[in-house]
Motif scaffolding. Structure first.
Motif, short mmCIF file in Angstrom:
data_model
loop_
_atom_site.label_atom_id
_atom_site.label_comp_id
_atom_site.label_asym_id
_atom_site.label_seq_id
_atom_site.Cartn_x
_atom_site.Cartn_y
_atom_site.Cartn_z
N THR A 160 0.41 27.15 -7.83
CA THR A 160 0.92 27.88 -8.99
C THR A 160 1.64 29.16 -8.56
N ILE A 161 2.86 29.32 -9.05
CA ILE A 161 3.65 30.52 -8.74
C ILE A 161 3.45 31.53 -9.86
N GLN A 162 2.94 32.69 -9.49
CA GLN A 162 2.64 33.72 -10.49
C GLN A 162 3.88 34.55 -10.84
N PRO A 163 3.95 35.06 -12.08
CA PRO A 163 5.07 35.91 -12.50
C PRO A 163 4.90 37.33 -11.97
N VAL A 164 5.00 37.48 -10.66
CA VAL A 164 4.68 38.75 -10.03
C VAL A 164 5.64 39.86 -10.46
N ALA A 165 6.90 39.54 -10.65
CA ALA A 165 7.84 40.57 -11.11
C ALA A 165 7.44 41.11 -12.48
N ALA A 280 0.11 9.43 -9.13
CA ALA A 280 -1.26 9.96 -9.20
C ALA A 280 -2.23 8.98 -9.83
N GLY A 281 -1.72 8.05 -10.64
CA GLY A 281 -2.60 7.06 -11.27
C GLY A 281 -3.59 7.73 -12.22
N PRO A 282 -4.89 7.42 -12.06
CA PRO A 282 -5.88 8.00 -12.96
C PRO A 282 -6.16 9.48 -12.68
N ALA A 283 -5.64 10.00 -11.60
CA ALA A 283 -5.90 11.39 -11.25
C ALA A 283 -5.06 12.33 -12.10
N ARG A 284 -5.61 13.47 -12.37
CA ARG A 284 -4.93 14.51 -13.14
C ARG A 284 -4.19 15.43 -12.18
N VAL A 285 -2.95 15.77 -12.50
CA VAL A 285 -2.20 16.76 -11.73
C VAL A 285 -2.55 18.13 -12.29
N LEU A 286 -3.15 18.96 -11.47
CA LEU A 286 -3.56 20.30 -11.91
C LEU A 286 -2.37 21.25 -11.93
N SER A 287 -2.42 22.23 -12.83
CA SER A 287 -1.34 23.21 -13.00
C SER A 287 -0.01 22.55 -13.33
N ALA A 288 -0.08 21.42 -14.05
CA ALA A 288 1.14 20.67 -14.38
C ALA A 288 2.08 21.46 -15.29
N GLY A 289 1.56 22.43 -16.02
CA GLY A 289 2.40 23.18 -16.94
C GLY A 289 2.94 24.48 -16.38
N ALA A 290 2.72 24.72 -15.09
CA ALA A 290 3.17 25.97 -14.47
C ALA A 290 4.19 25.70 -13.38
N PRO A 291 5.04 26.68 -13.08
CA PRO A 291 5.90 26.52 -11.91
C PRO A 291 5.03 26.50 -10.65
N PRO A 294 7.08 23.83 -4.19
CA PRO A 294 7.64 22.48 -4.13
C PRO A 294 6.90 21.56 -3.17
N GLN A 295 6.05 22.12 -2.29
CA GLN A 295 5.39 21.28 -1.29
C GLN A 295 3.86 21.27 -1.45
N THR A 296 3.38 21.66 -2.63
CA THR A 296 1.93 21.69 -2.87
C THR A 296 1.63 20.99 -4.19
N ILE A 297 0.61 20.12 -4.17
CA ILE A 297 0.17 19.49 -5.41
C ILE A 297 -1.34 19.31 -5.35
#
Length: 386
Positions: A160-165, A280-291, A294-297
């Motif tokens: 998850t990329i935080q809105p640091v600015a 992912a199949g039955p697995a849930r993708v975490l933080s799916a609603g956040a930016p 690109p190389q982490t899931i």
């Protein structure tokens, strides 16, 4: 013949880049303390100063504002100080506010007493609650207290990329200082310390293909530096005492220079991340609603354990991790999952896939194929049916 193993745990520790390894072997044959004035010492000093420029360039910083440390944890602990040096004087910080999903070295509060450390909540995707942050900073400012806010640029477990600015803009309105742990973000997304508006940025060499045992603090704004954690000698302009690890620092610098080229791979990495999410199949993708990086899931299959998934994939020749490697030794629900209020049935199954410059499209394809087989074999029938 055994198949070649696939390493998909870059966020725990990236492979040492071949060019960095070769250069460090050459440097190991050289002699000289960077504090010495003879030719050998000057040569060692020159390697450190070149590395300072290379690391600064990775995050758009000023080379004169780079302080080398033994790694990201030391960098974080040094920055999280109630005393900040400004010129010949100092200012005092009353409270430390940290995001609830921060790295353990930040959650521990650095050099702040425990009763002067508070956490700011994150939402279900792991994004910092900006309204809660502003409300707390407003309350502190009204009571005449100065705060230091620490929010990581990208989460090590979910990406998850935080809105640091935005965090920095809020902090400025209330006279607070800002630190961002950019250990996982550097080399994966563009990082510009000036655009972020933070006072302190911290980095680590071994996340970008450099050696373990080297890190850095990059200073922004007009602050001099936090009060030193290690005192005694005048190294690092009296900001970090002790003989410098010339070879590790020089390796860090070269890795930083090479990591800038990794940004050209971002589009490919994002495509590969999307391919993993699609498989992912039955697995849930975490933080799916956040930016996200690109190389982490992060994936979680309800009813399974992360340890089981890590072992199953390891037996297939694929290295991933369950949560943070810094707390490895036993697999338990991470504080990040708890902060995001991920249901325990999913949190216990959370695993992380992270990749980088040595990863190929075939590696990702093989992972998705193996993941599908593992899910078919291990996932509870009710989960698959769902």
């Amino acid at each position: 013949m055994a198949r070649e193993r696939i390493y998909l745990d870059y966020n725990a520790g990236a492979p040492l880049r071949a060019d960095v390894r070769a250069a460090m072997i050459e440097w190991l044959a050289m002699t000289g303390n960077a504090s010495s004035v003879h030719a050998e010492g000057r040569a060692a000093r020159a390697r450190i100063e070149k590395a300072r420029r290379q690391v600064a360039a990775l995050v758009g910083g000023d080379p004169d504002r780079v302080i080398f440390t033994s790694g990201g944890t030391e960098a974080n602990v040094t920055v999280l100080s109630p005393a900040i040096r400004v010129g010949a004087g100092a200012i005092s910080v009353d409270m430390l506010l940290v995001g609830a999903s921060e790295h353990p070295s930040v959650l521990a509060g650095g050099r702040f007493p425990a009763d002067r450390v508070e956490t700011i909540p994150v939402d279900g995707d792991g994004l910092i609650d900006l309204a809660a942050l502003e409300a707390r900073l407003d309350g502190l400012a009204r009571s005449g207290k100065r705060a230091l806010v620490s929010v990581m640029l990208a989460n090590n477990e979910t990406g998850t990329i935080q809105p640091v600015a935005a965090v920095a803009a809020i902090a400025r309105r209330h006279g607070a200082l800002v630190h961002s742990d950019a250990v996982q973000a550097s080399g994966r997304i563009p990082v510009d310390i000036a655009a972020l508006g933070v006072d302190f940025l911290t980095l680590s060499a071994h996340k970008i293909g450099g050696p373990q045992g080297a890190g850095a603090i990059v200073l922004g704004g007009d602050l001099a530096s936090p009060a030193p954690l290690l005192v005694g000698g005048g190294q690092e302009k009296y900001s970090r005492a002790g003989t410098q690890n010339v070879v590790a620092i020089a390796g860090f610098g070269l890795a930083a220079e090479l990591a800038r080229t990794d940004l050209e791979r971002m589009a490919h990495w994002a495509d590969w991340r999307a391919a993993i999410a699609a498989a992912a199949g039955p697995a849930r993708v975490l933080s799916a609603g956040a930016p996200c990086l690109p190389q982490t899931i992060a994936l979680a299959a309800e009813g399974l354990s992360a340890e089981t998934l890590v072992i199953a994939l390891d037996l297939e020749g694929i290295a991933i991790s369950a949560g943070s490697a810094c707390s490895s030794g036993k697999v338990a629900v991470s504080h990040v999952m708890k902060a995001m209020n991920v249901p325990e049935s999913h949190a216990k199954a959370a695993i992380r896939v992270s990749f980088g410059w040595e990863t190929s499209e075939n590696d990702i394809r093989r992972f998705t194929e193996v993941w599908g087989r593992v899910m078919e074999r291990l996932a509870p029938a009710k989960t698959i049916a769902a």
